[in-house]
Design a protein around this motif. Structure first.
Motif, PDB file in Angstrom:
ATOM      1  N   VAL A  73      17.254  -9.791  10.883  1.00 20.55           N
ATOM      2  CA  VAL A  73      16.616  -9.666   9.571  1.00 20.55           C
ATOM      3  C   VAL A  73      16.101 -11.053   9.176  1.00 20.55           C
ATOM      4  N   PRO A  74      14.778 -11.232   9.074  1.00 20.20           N
ATOM      5  CA  PRO A  74      14.261 -12.537   8.654  1.00 20.20           C
ATOM      6  C   PRO A  74      14.826 -12.935   7.299  1.00 20.20           C
ATOM      7  N   SER A  75      14.932 -14.236   7.077  1.00 16.63           N
ATOM      8  CA  SER A  75      15.572 -14.698   5.850  1.00 16.63           C
ATOM      9  C   SER A  75      14.920 -15.966   5.322  1.00 16.63           C
ATOM     10  N   ALA A  76      15.004 -16.123   4.013  1.00 15.51           N
ATOM     11  CA  ALA A  76      14.547 -17.350   3.347  1.00 15.51           C
ATOM     12  C   ALA A  76      15.507 -17.640   2.207  1.00 15.51           C
ATOM     13  N   THR A  77      15.829 -18.897   1.996  1.00 14.83           N
ATOM     14  CA  THR A  77      16.711 -19.256   0.898  1.00 14.83           C
ATOM     15  C   THR A  77      16.359 -20.654   0.400  1.00 14.83           C
ATOM     16  N   LYS A  78      16.601 -20.870  -0.876  1.00 13.08           N
ATOM     17  CA  LYS A  78      16.339 -22.196  -1.438  1.00 13.08           C
ATOM     18  C   LYS A  78      17.095 -22.358  -2.747  1.00 13.08           C
ATOM     19  N   VAL A  79      17.207 -23.588  -3.186  1.00 11.56           N
ATOM     20  CA  VAL A  79      17.736 -23.894  -4.511  1.00 11.56           C
ATOM     21  C   VAL A  79      16.543 -24.017  -5.442  1.00 11.56           C
ATOM     22  N   GLY A  80      16.646 -23.416  -6.631  1.00 12.62           N
ATOM     23  CA  GLY A  80      15.529 -23.461  -7.559  1.00 12.62           C
ATOM     24  C   GLY A  80      15.957 -23.183  -8.985  1.00 12.62           C
ATOM     25  N   ALA A  81      15.091 -23.517  -9.907  1.00 16.06           N
ATOM     26  CA  ALA A  81      15.344 -23.288 -11.328  1.00 16.06           C
ATOM     27  C   ALA A  81      14.835 -21.912 -11.737  1.00 16.06           C
ATOM     28  N   ALA A  82      15.103 -21.534 -12.981  1.00 15.36           N
ATOM     29  CA  ALA A  82      14.636 -20.244 -13.491  1.00 15.36           C
ATOM     30  C   ALA A  82      13.137 -20.112 -13.289  1.00 15.36           C
ATOM     31  N   GLY A  83      12.722 -18.956 -12.783  1.00 18.72           N
ATOM     32  CA  GLY A  83      11.314 -18.709 -12.527  1.00 18.72           C
ATOM     33  C   GLY A  83      10.854 -19.098 -11.139  1.00 18.72           C
ATOM     34  N   ALA A  84      11.744 -19.692 -10.341  1.00 14.61           N
ATOM     35  CA  ALA A  84      11.365 -20.085  -8.979  1.00 14.61           C
ATOM     36  C   ALA A  84      10.924 -18.859  -8.189  1.00 14.61           C
ATOM     37  N   ARG A  85       9.950 -19.061  -7.328  1.00 16.68           N
ATOM     38  CA  ARG A  85       9.441 -17.990  -6.481  1.00 16.68           C
ATOM     39  C   ARG A  85       9.919 -18.226  -5.051  1.00 16.68           C
ATOM     40  N   LEU A  86      10.075 -17.139  -4.306  1.00 14.24           N
ATOM     41  CA  LEU A  86      10.530 -17.215  -2.928  1.00 14.24           C
ATOM     42  C   LEU A  86       9.665 -16.305  -2.072  1.00 14.24           C
ATOM     43  N   ASP A  87       9.180 -16.811  -0.954  1.00 15.21           N
ATOM     44  CA  ASP A  87       8.470 -15.985   0.015  1.00 15.21           C
ATOM     45  C   ASP A  87       9.496 -15.445   0.999  1.00 15.21           C
ATOM     46  N   VAL A  88       9.809 -14.159   0.877  1.00 19.66           N
ATOM     47  CA  VAL A  88      10.782 -13.529   1.759  1.00 19.66           C
ATOM     48  C   VAL A  88      10.070 -13.114   3.044  1.00 19.66           C
ATOM     49  N   ALA A  89      10.477 -13.718   4.146  1.00 17.38           N
ATOM     50  CA  ALA A  89       9.873 -13.410   5.440  1.00 17.38           C
ATOM     51  C   ALA A  89      10.201 -11.974   5.834  1.00 17.38           C
ATOM     52  N   LEU A  90       9.222 -11.310   6.466  1.00 19.00           N
ATOM     53  CA  LEU A  90       9.388  -9.925   6.902  1.00 19.00           C
ATOM     54  C   LEU A  90       9.126  -9.808   8.395  1.00 19.00           C
ATOM     55  N   GLY A  91       9.786  -8.846   9.008  1.00 15.35           N
ATOM     56  CA  GLY A  91       9.560  -8.550  10.411  1.00 15.35           C
ATOM     57  C   GLY A  91       9.878  -7.094  10.689  1.00 15.35           C
ATOM     58  N   HIS A  92       9.486  -6.612  11.858  1.00 15.95           N
ATOM     59  CA  HIS A  92       9.775  -5.223  12.237  1.00 15.95           C
ATOM     60  C   HIS A  92      11.281  -5.062  12.434  1.00 15.95           C
ATOM     61  N   LYS A  93      11.819  -3.937  12.025  1.00 17.36           N
ATOM     62  CA  LYS A  93      13.264  -3.731  12.050  1.00 17.36           C
ATOM     63  C   LYS A  93      13.824  -3.526  13.455  1.00 17.36           C
ATOM     64  N   ASP A  94      13.013  -3.133  14.405  1.00 21.49           N
ATOM     65  CA  ASP A  94      13.519  -2.844  15.739  1.00 21.49           C
ATOM     66  C   ASP A  94      13.137  -3.866  16.799  1.00 21.49           C
ATOM     67  N   ALA A  95      12.099  -4.631  16.565  1.00 21.13           N
ATOM     68  CA  ALA A  95      11.635  -5.584  17.576  1.00 21.13           C
ATOM     69  C   ALA A  95      10.984  -6.786  16.907  1.00 21.13           C
ATOM     70  N   ALA A  96      11.620  -7.926  17.043  1.00 20.68           N
ATOM     71  CA  ALA A  96      11.156  -9.133  16.363  1.00 20.68           C
ATOM     72  C   ALA A  96       9.776  -9.600  16.823  1.00 20.68           C
ATOM     73  N   TYR A  97       9.338  -9.199  18.035  1.00 21.87           N
ATOM     74  CA  TYR A  97       8.063  -9.676  18.561  1.00 21.87           C
ATOM     75  C   TYR A  97       6.862  -8.832  18.145  1.00 21.87           C
ATOM     76  N   VAL A  98       7.039  -7.883  17.252  1.00 16.90           N
ATOM     77  CA  VAL A  98       5.911  -7.061  16.802  1.00 16.90           C
ATOM     78  C   VAL A  98       5.103  -7.902  15.803  1.00 16.90           C
ATOM     79  N   ARG A  99       4.022  -8.482  16.296  1.00 16.59           N
ATOM     80  CA  ARG A  99       3.237  -9.454  15.537  1.00 16.59           C
ATOM     81  C   ARG A  99       2.622  -8.873  14.263  1.00 16.59           C
ATOM     82  N   SER A 100       2.277  -7.580  14.282  1.00 19.51           N
ATOM     83  CA  SER A 100       1.638  -6.955  13.119  1.00 19.51           C
ATOM     84  C   SER A 100       2.534  -6.940  11.888  1.00 19.51           C
ATOM     85  N   HIS A 101       3.835  -7.127  12.082  1.00 20.28           N
ATOM     86  CA  HIS A 101       4.787  -7.046  10.970  1.00 20.28           C
ATOM     87  C   HIS A 101       5.257  -8.418  10.497  1.00 20.28           C
ATOM     88  N   PHE A 102       4.678  -9.502  11.072  1.00 24.09           N
ATOM     89  CA  PHE A 102       4.982 -10.841  10.565  1.00 24.09           C
ATOM     90  C   PHE A 102       4.300 -10.962   9.206  1.00 24.09           C
TER      91      PHE A 102
END
Length: 195
Positions: free
Chosen positions: A119-148
């Motif tokens: 499961v791709p992941s992103a984490t950071k320390v931030g103040a109220a209102g901070a935005r996070l880009d949550v990385a996504l990938g295919h659930k069955d195969a990490a190399y499926v480029r269309s789901h990056f």
């Protein structure tokens, strides 16, 4: 839930992507994010053993995963991608976000059944209102480029200094007009979570 898990609020958001300038597909792609704002039980101090929080978060991971599945129509066979993340308030530390890896990731994998990829992941320390880009990938195969992909998440009043925002994301497809080759969904072997 455990006394370690004190939730101030939860947010669920669903995007319906119809096109990005190209031809609309037969069905729009949906992506949904579920976020929970919790009091950070370790804020403002160093605690050597933070694994009790990881254990206490397991029911929340299941609840958030169920909410996402319902928001995307309830049929787990239609869910293709996922990701997770956390934003730790400024009185906490990055490692408090790592407590979400097992309860968030394993909950999605369990409820989706066939999910084999990390499961791709992103984490950071931030103040109220901070935005996070949550990385996504295919659930069955990490190399499926269309789901990056990534889904930007955030809450206008969170995390406060002594809070954490934990997030899970699921999607019914990859990028709407993916066309840069690589392993196709139809070619997934499902042996090792990579291909």
């Amino acid at each position: 839930m455990s006394e370690l898990v004190q939730i101030r609020k939860m947010v669920l958001t669903v995007e319906e992507i119809r096109h990005e300038g190209g031809p609309p597909p037969e069905h729009p792609i949906l992506r949904a994010a579920c976020l929970a704002v919790l009091k950070n039980p370790y804020a403002g101090r160093y605690v050597a053993d933070i694994t009790p929080l990881m254990e206490a978060l397991k029911p929340l991971g299941m609840e958030m995963s169920r909410r996402l599945i319902a928001a995307l129509g309830g049929d787990v066979t239609k869910i293709e991608g996922y990701g997770k993340g956390s934003i730790i308030g400024t009185a906490g530390e990055l490692e408090h976000g790592a407590c979400w890896h097992v309860p968030g990731g394993y909950a999605m994998r369990e409820l989706l059944g066939s999910a084999k990829a990390i499961v791709p992941s992103a984490t950071k320390v931030g103040a109220a209102g901070a935005r996070l880009d949550v990385a996504l990938g295919h659930k069955d195969a990490a190399y499926v480029r269309s789901h990056f992909d990534a889904m930007e998440v955030g809450i206008h009043d969170a995390p406060r200094a002594e809070e954490i925002v934990y997030c899970l994301v699921m999607t019914t497809g990859g990028r709407i007009h993916a066309r840069v080759g690589g392993l196709q969904v139809s070619e997934i072997k499902g042996e090792d979570g990579l291909r």
